[in-house]
Design an enzyme around this catalytic site. Structure first.
Site, PDB file in Angstrom:
ATOM      1  N   GLU A  26       0.835  -1.217   0.000  1.00 14.16           N
ATOM      2  CA  GLU A  26       0.000   0.000   0.000  1.00 14.16           C
ATOM      3  C   GLU A  26       0.865   1.262   0.000  1.00 14.16           C
ATOM      4  O   GLU A  26       2.093   1.210   0.197  1.00 14.16           O
ATOM      5  CB  GLU A  26      -0.936   0.009   1.215  1.00 14.16           C
ATOM      6  CG  GLU A  26      -0.202   0.005   2.545  1.00 14.16           C
ATOM      7  CD  GLU A  26      -0.925   0.805   3.628  1.00 14.16           C
ATOM      8  OE1 GLU A  26      -1.398   1.920   3.347  1.00 14.16           O
ATOM      9  OE2 GLU A  26      -0.989   0.311   4.765  1.00 14.16           O
ATOM     10  N   LYS A  88      -5.526  10.996   0.320  1.00 11.39           N
ATOM     11  CA  LYS A  88      -5.613   9.668   0.935  1.00 11.39           C
ATOM     12  C   LYS A  88      -6.808   8.974   0.301  1.00 11.39           C
ATOM     13  O   LYS A  88      -7.947   9.403   0.493  1.00 11.39           O
ATOM     14  CB  LYS A  88      -5.786   9.799   2.446  1.00 11.39           C
ATOM     15  CG  LYS A  88      -6.089   8.483   3.164  1.00 11.39           C
ATOM     16  CD  LYS A  88      -6.346   8.705   4.654  1.00 11.39           C
ATOM     17  CE  LYS A  88      -6.956   7.472   5.301  1.00 11.39           C
ATOM     18  NZ  LYS A  88      -7.304   7.702   6.723  1.00 11.39           N
ATOM     19  N   VAL A 108      -5.351   0.389   2.675  1.00 14.83           N
ATOM     20  CA  VAL A 108      -5.501  -1.064   2.508  1.00 14.83           C
ATOM     21  C   VAL A 108      -6.728  -1.356   1.637  1.00 14.83           C
ATOM     22  O   VAL A 108      -6.659  -2.159   0.687  1.00 14.83           O
ATOM     23  CB  VAL A 108      -5.625  -1.754   3.886  1.00 14.83           C
ATOM     24  CG1 VAL A 108      -5.977  -3.228   3.723  1.00 14.83           C
ATOM     25  CG2 VAL A 108      -4.339  -1.579   4.690  1.00 14.83           C
ATOM     26  N   ASP A 140     -17.234   5.136  13.585  1.00 11.37           N
ATOM     27  CA  ASP A 140     -16.024   5.135  12.759  1.00 11.37           C
ATOM     28  C   ASP A 140     -15.451   3.721  12.643  1.00 11.37           C
ATOM     29  O   ASP A 140     -14.746   3.233  13.530  1.00 11.37           O
ATOM     30  CB  ASP A 140     -14.981   6.096  13.333  1.00 11.37           C
ATOM     31  CG  ASP A 140     -13.824   6.334  12.364  1.00 11.37           C
ATOM     32  OD1 ASP A 140     -13.648   5.528  11.424  1.00 11.37           O
ATOM     33  OD2 ASP A 140     -13.098   7.324  12.541  1.00 11.37           O
ATOM     34  N   ALA A 143     -13.178   1.371   6.287  1.00 17.55           N
ATOM     35  CA  ALA A 143     -13.612   0.640   5.085  1.00 17.55           C
ATOM     36  C   ALA A 143     -12.687  -0.531   4.775  1.00 17.55           C
ATOM     37  O   ALA A 143     -13.062  -1.431   4.010  1.00 17.55           O
ATOM     38  CB  ALA A 143     -13.668   1.593   3.897  1.00 17.55           C
ATOM     39  N   ASP A 144     -11.491  -0.553   5.383  1.00 10.28           N
ATOM     40  CA  ASP A 144     -10.591  -1.703   5.164  1.00 10.28           C
ATOM     41  C   ASP A 144     -11.303  -3.016   5.492  1.00 10.28           C
ATOM     42  O   ASP A 144     -11.114  -4.028   4.804  1.00 10.28           O
ATOM     43  CB  ASP A 144      -9.348  -1.609   6.066  1.00 10.28           C
ATOM     44  CG  ASP A 144      -8.379  -0.502   5.674  1.00 10.28           C
ATOM     45  OD1 ASP A 144      -8.605   0.189   4.659  1.00 10.28           O
ATOM     46  OD2 ASP A 144      -7.373  -0.337   6.414  1.00 10.28           O
ATOM     47  N   LYS A 161      -3.122  -1.374  15.420  1.00  7.03           N
ATOM     48  CA  LYS A 161      -2.673  -0.526  16.527  1.00  7.03           C
ATOM     49  C   LYS A 161      -3.808  -0.343  17.516  1.00  7.03           C
ATOM     50  O   LYS A 161      -4.972  -0.268  17.123  1.00  7.03           O
ATOM     51  CB  LYS A 161      -2.314   0.868  16.006  1.00  7.03           C
ATOM     52  CG  LYS A 161      -0.967   0.963  15.369  1.00  7.03           C
ATOM     53  CD  LYS A 161      -0.538   2.433  15.278  1.00  7.03           C
ATOM     54  CE  LYS A 161       0.853   2.544  14.700  1.00  7.03           C
ATOM     55  NZ  LYS A 161       0.862   2.539  13.236  1.00  7.03           N
TER      56      LYS A 161
HETATM   57  N1  PSU Z   1      -2.702   1.836  10.521  1.00  5.38           N
HETATM   58  C1  PSU Z   1      -1.370   1.957  10.706  1.00  5.38           C
HETATM   59  N2  PSU Z   1      -0.621   2.585   9.748  1.00  5.38           N
HETATM   60  C2  PSU Z   1      -1.194   3.089   8.603  1.00  5.38           C
HETATM   61  C3  PSU Z   1      -2.617   2.931   8.422  1.00  5.38           C
HETATM   62  C4  PSU Z   1      -3.321   2.307   9.403  1.00  5.38           C
HETATM   63  O1  PSU Z   1      -0.850   1.509  11.713  1.00  5.38           O
HETATM   64  O2  PSU Z   1      -0.495   3.674   7.754  1.00  5.38           O
HETATM   65  C5  PSU Z   1      -3.253   3.439   7.169  1.00  5.38           C
HETATM   66  C6  PSU Z   1      -3.493   2.286   6.163  1.00  5.38           C
HETATM   67  O3  PSU Z   1      -3.318   2.772   4.852  1.00  5.38           O
HETATM   68  C7  PSU Z   1      -4.962   1.942   6.406  1.00  5.38           C
HETATM   69  C8  PSU Z   1      -5.534   3.326   6.663  1.00  5.38           C
HETATM   70  O4  PSU Z   1      -5.582   1.300   5.313  1.00  5.38           O
HETATM   71  O5  PSU Z   1      -4.556   3.972   7.459  1.00  5.38           O
HETATM   72  C9  PSU Z   1      -6.871   3.267   7.370  1.00  5.38           C
HETATM   73  O6  PSU Z   1      -7.437   4.545   7.409  1.00  5.38           O
HETATM   74  P1  PSU Z   1      -8.942   4.714   7.932  1.00  5.38           P
HETATM   75  O7  PSU Z   1      -8.895   4.395   9.395  1.00  5.38           O
HETATM   76  O8  PSU Z   1      -9.263   6.160   7.661  1.00  5.38           O
HETATM   77  O9  PSU Z   1      -9.791   3.759   7.149  1.00  5.38           O
HETATM   78 MN    MN Z   2     -12.630   6.124   9.581  1.00  5.71          MN
END
Ligand code: PSU
Ligand code: MN
Length: 307
Positions: A26, A88, A108, A140, A143-144, A161
């Site tokens: 990614e 992003k 992701v 929240d 979408a992953d 994390k």
């Molecule tokens: N978690 C991490 N490092 C990252 C991400 C998540 O520890 O870089 C990034 C990845 O690209 C993941 C995205 O797909 O954040 C998820 O963002 P959101 O929570 O907005 O869906």
């Molecule tokens: Mn989100």
């Protein structure tokens, strides 16, 4: 039919045509997940780990309105220096970004969607997005998780994390029918720490076993597999010390009203600051470890399904 905006690099295309091992990577981790210049060193280093293991790396991003699979060195550098000035892109952002010729790091969710279009079956990252703490109020949920449920790509990660709510993240993965397989572990790993105390139903003891499970899940017809691979012992951080800093970062985000797609990048950057870079070193180590496991699995898969 291939998407009209799909561009696959020559080395990746040749390997795919021969049924060879390819690992998708990614790029939001480059643009929004780590500071410059560590992001660029990480991106190049992870590609080298995949090569050293005998597979072909395919870093994926949106470059000038194209779904680019297998970035070249100049493109990697461009994304790394742009950082958060690049967009992003989650999966739902792809079409509007393509329509206006934009450049974006892919999450992701977006990356596995593009990998599936390109015919790549294995992907590596650090941590996936998941259910955020307080999601019962904010809704929240990354979408992953939903993309993983629908897209036939195996995702190798070190868990998630604890900026996220890990039990709720596992609940959503269960609801969505995503197999979560511990790689040489019986527990869901907690990113900087090897253990979360959360038991998994299934364990894998090596790349051949992983490849068999992935291939059999693909044949069932829908969705991907999550391979949960703990951070190496030598790189793991003390769980309690990191937890206090993560809690501080989450509280700051809440106080400042940070939400939606800004939330994860905000938390990642604050944690790097609050740990004086120790979390960044651990993060890089676990991404490299995941890339090596993904490459080994891709090699086994290419043996199982010869072209
Ligand atoms: N978690 C991490 N490092 C990252 C991400 C998540 O520890 O870089 C990034 C990845 O690209 C993941 C995205 O797909 O954040 C998820 O963002 P959101 O929570 O907005 O869906
Ligand atoms: Mn989100």
């Amino acid at each position: 039919m291939a998407h009209e905006r799909l561009s696959i690099g020559a080395e990746v295309a040749a390997s795919l045509a021969a049924g060879g091992p390819v690992v998708a990577l990614e790029s939001t981790i480059i643009t929004h997940g780590m500071p410059f210049p560590q992001n660029l060193q990480m991106a190049r280093g992870v590609e080298q780990v995949v090569r050293d293991a005998g597979a072909v790396p395919a870093t994926i991003a949106v470059i000038d309105g194209r779904l680019s699979v297998g970035l070249d060195s100049a493109e990697l550098e461009r994304l790394a220096t742009a950082g958060a000035r690049a967009a992003k892109a989650s999966a739902r952002d792809l079409a509007p970004l393509l329509a206006r010729g934009a450049t974006a790091g892919t999450t992701v969710a977006a990356t596995i969607r593009i990998a599936a279009l390109a015919g790549i079956a294995v992907f590596a990252t650090g941590g996936i997005g998941g259910v955020h703490r307080g999601a019962e109020r904010t809704f929240d949920v990354s979408a992953d998780l939903l993309e993983l449920a629908a897209t036939p790509v195996a995702v190798v990660c070190a868990g998630a994390k604890s900026i996220l709510d890990l039990p709720k993240t596992l609940e959503v993965l269960e609801t969505q029918g995503v197999p979560v397989l511990g790689y040489r572990t019986d527990e869901f790993p907690a990113f900087f720490a090897r253990s979360s105390g959360l038991r998994l139903d299934h364990r894998l003891d090596g790349p051949a076993e992983a490849a068999r499970a992935i291939a059999l899940h693909r044949a069932l017809g829908r969705g991907g597999t999550l391979i949960a691979n703990p951070i190496p012992e030598a790189d793991a951080l003390d769980g309690a010390a990191i937890e206090a800093r993560i809690a501080a970062a989450v509280a700051e985000a809440e106080a400042q009203g940070v939400a939606q797609k800004a939330l994860t990048p905000f938390l990642l950057a604050r944690i790097v600051d609050l740990t004086e870079g120790r979390s960044l070193r651990a993060n890089i180590a676990l991404v490299r470890n995941n890339a090596a496991v993904a490459a080994a699995i891709a090699l086994e898969l290419s043996r199982l399904t010869p072209r």
